[in-house]
Design a protein around this motif. Structure first.
Motif, PDB file in Angstrom:
ATOM      1  N   GLY A 283      19.132  43.279 -49.013  1.00  0.00           N
ATOM      2  CA  GLY A 283      17.735  43.077 -48.652  1.00  0.00           C
ATOM      3  C   GLY A 283      17.514  43.087 -47.154  1.00  0.00           C
ATOM      4  N   GLY A 284      18.541  42.746 -46.401  1.00  0.00           N
ATOM      5  CA  GLY A 284      18.444  42.714 -44.949  1.00  0.00           C
ATOM      6  C   GLY A 284      19.406  41.717 -44.358  1.00  0.00           C
ATOM      7  N   VAL A 285      19.263  41.490 -43.071  1.00  0.00           N
ATOM      8  CA  VAL A 285      20.160  40.607 -42.322  1.00  0.00           C
ATOM      9  C   VAL A 285      19.318  39.691 -41.451  1.00  0.00           C
ATOM     10  CG1 VAL A 285      22.069  40.468 -40.678  1.00  0.00           C
ATOM     11  CG2 VAL A 285      21.938  42.395 -42.274  1.00  0.00           C
ATOM     12  N   VAL A 286      19.678  38.414 -41.425  1.00  0.00           N
ATOM     13  CA  VAL A 286      19.057  37.435 -40.539  1.00  0.00           C
ATOM     14  C   VAL A 286      20.126  36.945 -39.575  1.00  0.00           C
ATOM     15  CG1 VAL A 286      17.964  35.172 -40.373  1.00  0.00           C
ATOM     16  CG2 VAL A 286      17.336  36.732 -42.237  1.00  0.00           C
ATOM     17  N   ASN A 287      19.900  37.174 -38.288  1.00  0.00           N
ATOM     18  CA  ASN A 287      20.844  36.731 -37.267  1.00  0.00           C
ATOM     19  C   ASN A 287      20.196  35.617 -36.451  1.00  0.00           C
ATOM     20  OD1 ASN A 287      23.125  36.647 -35.583  1.00  0.00           O
ATOM     21  ND2 ASN A 287      22.226  38.095 -34.156  1.00  0.00           N
ATOM     22  N   ILE A 288      20.747  34.429 -36.548  1.00  0.00           N
ATOM     23  CA  ILE A 288      20.241  33.274 -35.812  1.00  0.00           C
ATOM     24  C   ILE A 288      21.038  33.166 -34.517  1.00  0.00           C
ATOM     25  CG2 ILE A 288      19.849  30.780 -35.868  1.00  0.00           C
ATOM     26  CD1 ILE A 288      19.823  31.019 -38.942  1.00  0.00           C
ATOM     27  N   VAL A 289      20.358  33.405 -33.407  1.00  0.00           N
ATOM     28  CA  VAL A 289      21.005  33.403 -32.095  1.00  0.00           C
ATOM     29  C   VAL A 289      20.824  32.029 -31.461  1.00  0.00           C
ATOM     30  CG1 VAL A 289      21.107  34.493 -29.832  1.00  0.00           C
ATOM     31  CG2 VAL A 289      20.540  35.862 -31.854  1.00  0.00           C
ATOM     32  N   MET A 290      21.912  31.389 -31.139  1.00  0.00           N
ATOM     33  CA  MET A 290      21.873  30.049 -30.580  1.00  0.00           C
ATOM     34  C   MET A 290      21.775  30.110 -29.054  1.00  0.00           C
ATOM     35  SD  MET A 290      22.126  28.629 -33.520  1.00  0.00           S
ATOM     36  CE  MET A 290      22.476  26.882 -33.343  1.00  0.00           C
ATOM     37  N   ARG A 291      21.306  29.033 -28.471  1.00  0.00           N
ATOM     38  CA  ARG A 291      21.195  28.958 -27.016  1.00  0.00           C
ATOM     39  C   ARG A 291      22.592  28.942 -26.394  1.00  0.00           C
ATOM     40  NH1 ARG A 291      16.761  24.155 -26.174  1.00  0.00           N
ATOM     41  NH2 ARG A 291      16.476  25.118 -24.131  1.00  0.00           N
ATOM     42  N   GLU A 292      22.669  29.536 -25.188  1.00  0.00           N
ATOM     43  CA  GLU A 292      23.969  29.603 -24.536  1.00  0.00           C
ATOM     44  C   GLU A 292      23.877  29.177 -23.076  1.00  0.00           C
ATOM     45  OE1 GLU A 292      26.585  33.263 -23.211  1.00  0.00           O
ATOM     46  OE2 GLU A 292      26.772  32.940 -25.373  1.00  0.00           O
ATOM     47  N   ARG A 293      23.312  30.026 -22.217  1.00  0.00           N
ATOM     48  CA  ARG A 293      23.246  29.710 -20.794  1.00  0.00           C
ATOM     49  C   ARG A 293      21.997  28.876 -20.529  1.00  0.00           C
ATOM     50  NH1 ARG A 293      26.774  32.089 -17.486  1.00  0.00           N
ATOM     51  NH2 ARG A 293      25.469  31.585 -15.705  1.00  0.00           N
TER      52      ARG A 293
END
Length: 1021
Positions: A283-293
């Motif tokens: 169905g698709g992809v969910v990418n959860i990007v976390m805080r870094e800098r």
């Protein structure tokens, strides 16, 4: 089924998105000089170092700086002065969009141009040094973030190639500012509100509202179900890396475990992507990007609740970050609690008798007072034949007191919850560090502990009671009777409590190789541990002892003669507490552990340069080991606890993949009608321990005939491997009386896993247009047609349709009629199957009593074909000096056709109740005046139709948020954002639906929250 509501919403969206007023230029950068020391070397590293030292954000495309070098630099400079020296003699220009934000681009690009989503890398540090994404370009973000810039990381979802600019697949991006402006408390709330997401069974109200026919979401997790293809068909990643599976089957990701305070943005790929990511990405992809800098500290506090006086919310998060030229460290923690929602708190959920709404009476015959049951001569089913009279104690009844031809009912929803109490604590730790000039190490750790409590329907059963019970009396003179009885008035609802722990640990390295190649390697360990305990259950052995059907058992501390008999003839009042405590001392516990271990290696870079740009390639391999273990203990049918469920499965999957992107026309090579032409291709092969393999391709095309218009198309194949639960569930059987049309047949239903399952497969295509005029840089419009044909779906058709398993033509492959009394082979088969049943189940009926066997084990069967249209757009303009951002997102599901088996007829389910609505949309307007931003949104669900012919009218709700964020550089108000959010502003109830589960709405498409008000305070230190 899309009627006037579609016309109105499309018309409103077009009006919102068609405005054409340009955005004024922003103020110049203040002349602040910093001490700068940059070593000579790669330009991208020099830019990262400069951004950290000057505390500005520098945005650039990876293709733009690939292979370039920068000189050394030392002294006091403004960021612009330093950039001018680093870029001296190059064809790169710098544009300032607002104080603290600088964009790098080729000199020949018009100054008003803002690159499409997916083009930019962010370098930066300081109080606003974290990555940010804004899908509403003109709306100001808190604490001085960019007012117009759309920013994405160097690798976006859907590709392993760095600098994937505006690729072929449709992608939605939801940034933390977007989530805050919409008033969402959690990532799960933000995702489930998207028009492309169908909640269905993967939600925390699925169990209580009976929308989870699989009963596998026992820990009240929240998954993401894109296009309604199933939460197991949507791959969820954190920073591009998999999570362990949640639920009893460990086949979907629980996004409720992700702390909102640590999230930077969420990227949603609305296309099949198994060629890039492997199994599950159908169905698709969910990418959860976390805080870094991030450099500094941030505190978030939120309180809220429903204006009905329930659903209280408390949330607090704290983030600390430190960034330096060669690395960063971030720690984020969050606590959240949401109170339960009782069914009786809403008129349309607290009463199972829906006749006042024009519906059906869904109350149960299990009641107090109870009903004496008998066999109906026509249907052969067990039905009430006498009602036990109300208003009496159950003592001294006479045969003439029973009421023939009538029945008692119980409103079983009176003690149930719709939503559980949820309490969660979570931590996230991330670190990066350069080691020399060519290696960057990264590591992150996450932990979440979520606990819940929910009350479900009360204990109820068919009691067998005879003359050994001192309260027994028969209206017919029989020696025994069966009584439909509910303990609801005596014990309340069953208590279901549990805990879900989500853990993840990854360690990686990025190695810069010659010729602009880079190696990305990581190892990952993730776990999901779910524990559930259901108490106040009936123990049938104890109940029979208390009824007098069994002699006092010396193994128990109870004596009916001493402590009292259970009285099933009570018309009002209750049994003694001693008796109730004894018979409801049953419980059931389950503990499921899902583990994932992954090793991944990817290299990407340029092969050679064409006139339009570099041909780029990504190659890689992964190996992952999956583990699933469930152990269940029950105390419901014996005097000692027994193992009620046991399952274990392990497997190792290896995969190899390749991906290429070829620019035929582009920045360095244009021709009339070909401003841009880019081809992409990917292929992946995965091998499973049992010998199964899957090889899937994906092709993409991006074509811009003119600079403002881009056409996109993709074709790909995807797959879902059978889950470890579907492969390894233990076999079991259960006797059920099922109608065969003219009579009732005792049927033995088989359950369990299937070692011979094949992967589910799908073919998908998308075709879309993006309109991004250079003359109006804040206007973005896109439309995408999509189709996914899904086959070999793994399911349990006989389990999903038990009432018709003996009669429905399409269920013929799953039934076998038998005659054990005359056929020795049939008798042997039944006896063999009963060996796998519990002793209590095997003893219920003799083997010769069965007339049919229904196969409800997991099997490859059925298809889904989904086809639809997505429309998206944003536009930023100004009214006077005040920015106004308009945005819209609409998903029209043109077709959702399902076949439950190969021999079945396809059924159109788009816009049907309990399936995805055929039209969902959200339009928003965000207006900023000084420090105050007002955001108003409309959420629309199109009309639905029930199988009975009932039509549910369309529903549109309004949300409103007021956000106060003073634009000051110092003082106590610096870094403060205060937001008041109201969801479902006018407190609208869902449209009435005569739901068979006794709630007067469709939980699959609506929520029972009502108006929810929340106040959130954010402070950056």
């Amino acid at each position: 089924m899309v009627r006037l509501s579609l016309d109105l919403l499309v018309g409103a969206s077009a009006l919102v998105l068609a405005s054409t007023v340009s955005l004024a230029a922003q103020a110049a950068e203040p002349p602040v000089r910093s001490v700068v020391s940059v070593k000579a070397g790669a330009l991208d590293r020099a830019l990262l170092s400069l951004a950290t030292q000057t505390k500005v954000r520098i945005l650039f495309g990876s293709d733009l700086v690939a292979g370039r070098s920068a000189p050394s630099l030392s002294g006091r400079f403004t960021a612009a002065e330093a950039l001018a020296r680093l870029l001296a003699g190059s064809d790169i220009e710098v544009r300032q969009t607002q104080p603290g934000v600088l964009i790098l681009r080729p000199r020949r690009v018009p100054a008003a141009y803002v690159p499409p989503s997916g083009d930019m890398i962010l370098a930066g540090a300081g109080a606003v040094g974290q990555t940010a994404i804004q899908s509403d370009p003109a709306a100001p973000a808190p604490n001085g973030a960019s007012d117009e810039t759309v920013i994405l990381s160097e690798v976006v979802v859907g590709s392993h190639i760095r600098g994937g600019r505006n690729g072929a697949s449709p992608v939605l991006v939801v940034g933390r500012e977007d989530m805050d402006r919409a008033g969402y408390a959690t990532v799960a709330d933000a995702l489930t509100a998207l028009p492309q997401v169908f909640t269905g069974s993967a939600s925390d109200d699925a169990g209580a509202a009976n929308t989870d026919p699989t009963t596998t979401n026992g820990t009240r997790a929240t998954g993401v179900n894109l296009r309604g293809l199933g939460a197991d068909a949507t791959l969820v990643l954190i920073n591009g890396r998999r999570m362990a599976g949640a639920g009893l089957m460990a086949d979907f990701a629980d996004v409720s475990a992700i702390p909102m305070a640590a999230v930077e943005r969420v990227e949603i790929l609305l296309d099949g992507a198994s060629a890039v990511y492997g199994s599950d990405a159908v169905g698709g992809v969910v990418n959860i990007v976390m805080r870094e800098r991030y450099d500094g500290a941030e505190t978030r506090m939120r309180v809220g609740g429903s204006t009905h006086g329930d659903l209280g919310q408390r949330q607090i998060g704290q983030t600390f970050g430190r960034a330096w030229a060669s690395g960063s460290l971030l720690l984020s923690g969050e606590y959240q609690r949401r109170d339960r929602l009782r069914a009786t708190a809403r008129d349309y959920t607290g009463e199972a008798d829906l006749r006042p709404y024009g519906g059906t009476d869904h109350r149960f015959n299990f009641s107090q007072p109870g009903n004496i049951m008998g066999i109906d001569p026509i249907s052969k089913l067990l039905v009430p034949v006498y009602a036990i009279p109300a208003g009496q104690s159950g003592v001294g009844l006479k045969p003439s007191d029973f009421i023939a031809g009538t029945r008692n009912y119980q409103n079983w929803r009176a003690v149930a919850d719709i939503l559980p109490t949820q309490e969660r604590g979570s931590l996230y730790l991330a670190a990066t560090q350069d080691v020399g000039e060519h290696v960057t190490l990264n590591a992150d750790v996450r932990y979440s502990d979520r606990r819940y409590t929910v009350f479900t329907l009360a204990p109820q059963t068919i009691l067998t009671v005879g003359r050994n019970n001192p309260f027994f009396v028969s209206p017919t003179g029989a020696a025994t009777h069966q009584i439909g009885y509910s303990l609801q008035n005596e014990t309340g609802g069953l208590k279901n409590a549990g805990e879900s722990q989500s853990r993840g640990l990854s360690f990686g390295a990025k190695v810069r190789l010659p010729a602009d190649w880079r190696l990305d390697a990581y190892v990952l360990h993730a776990e999901e541990i779910g524990t559930n305990r259901a108490t106040r259950q009936l123990n049938s052995a104890y109940l029979n002892e208390a009824l007098g059907n069994l002699l006092d058992n010396p193994l128990t501390a109870f004596s009916a003669a001493r402590d009292g008999y259970f009285n099933p003839f009570i018309g009002q009042g209750r049994n003694t507490q001693t008796v109730l405590d004894f018979v409801t001392s049953g419980y059931d516990t389950r503990r499921t552990v899902g583990r994932l271990d992954t090793v991944s290696l990817t290299a990407d870079g340029a092969l050679w340069r064409l006139p339009a740009g570099a041909v780029r390639l990504a190659l890689g391999g992964q190996a992952r080991t999956e583990h699933l273990k469930t152990i269940g203990q029950g105390f419901t049918s014996a005097v000692t606890p027994t193992v009620s469920f046991s399952r274990r499965g392990d497997r190792t999957i290896t995969g190899l993949f390749a991906e290429a992107r070829v620019p035929v026309f582009g920045d360095g090579f244009r021709r009339p009608g070909f401003e841009r032409l880019e081809l992409s291709a990917a292929v992946r092969r995965e091998h499973y321990e049992n010998g199964a393999t899957s090889t899937v391709p994906k092709l993409g095309l991006v074509w811009s005939p003119v600079a403002d218009l881009t056409a996109k198309a993709t074709y790909g194949e995807s797959f879902i491997a059978p889950s470890l639960g579907e492969l390894n569930d233990p076999g079991r059987v259960s006797p059920v009386n099922v109608s065969n049309g003219s009579r009732t047949i005792l049927t033995l239903i088989r359950y369990g896993g299937n070692k011979d399952l094949r992967p589910e497969t799908a073919k998908s295509w998308t075709a879309g247009l993006d309109y991004a005029p250079a003359a109006y840089p804040t206007l973005r419009l896109s439309g995408t047609l999509f189709r996914t044909a899904f086959k070999n779906r793994i399911g349990q058709p006989a389990n999903d349709n038990p009432a018709t398993v003996l009669t429905a033509p399409d269920l013929a492959p799953f039934r076998t009629f038998i005659s054990p009394t005359t056929n020795p082979a049939d008798l042997a088969l039944v006896q063999e199957l009963l060996l796998g049943a519990t002793a209590a189940t095997a003893a219920l009926y003799p083997a010769t009593a069965y007339g049919a066997i229904a196969d409800a084990r997991y099997t490859n069967t059925g298809t889904f074909t989904v086809r639809g249209l997505d429309l998206n757009g944003t536009y930023g303009l100004k009214i006077g000096d005040d920015p106004l951002t308009l945005s819209g997102n609409l998903s029209w599901l043109m077709s959702y056709r399902r076949k439950i088996s190969a021999s079945a007829q396809a059924v159109e389910l788009a816009g049907m109740t309990e399936y995805p609505a055929d039209l969902r949309g959200r339009v928003s307007a965000a207006w900023t005046h000084g420090s105050l931003t007002t955001t108003a949104s409309l959420n629309h669900v199109g009309d639905l139709h029930a199988a009975s012919g009932q039509r549910l009218k369309a529903m549109t709700t309004a949300d409103l948020q007021l956000q106060y964020a003073p634009r000051v550089q110092s003082g106590p108000w610096h870094g403060v954002a205060l937001a008041l959010s109201v969801q479902n502003l006018f407190d609208q109830d869902p449209p009435f639906y005569d739901n068979r589960v006794g709630v007067a709405y469709d939980p699959a498409n609506y929520d029972p929250f009502g108006r929810v008000v929340a106040l959130q305070l954010t402070k950056a230190w």
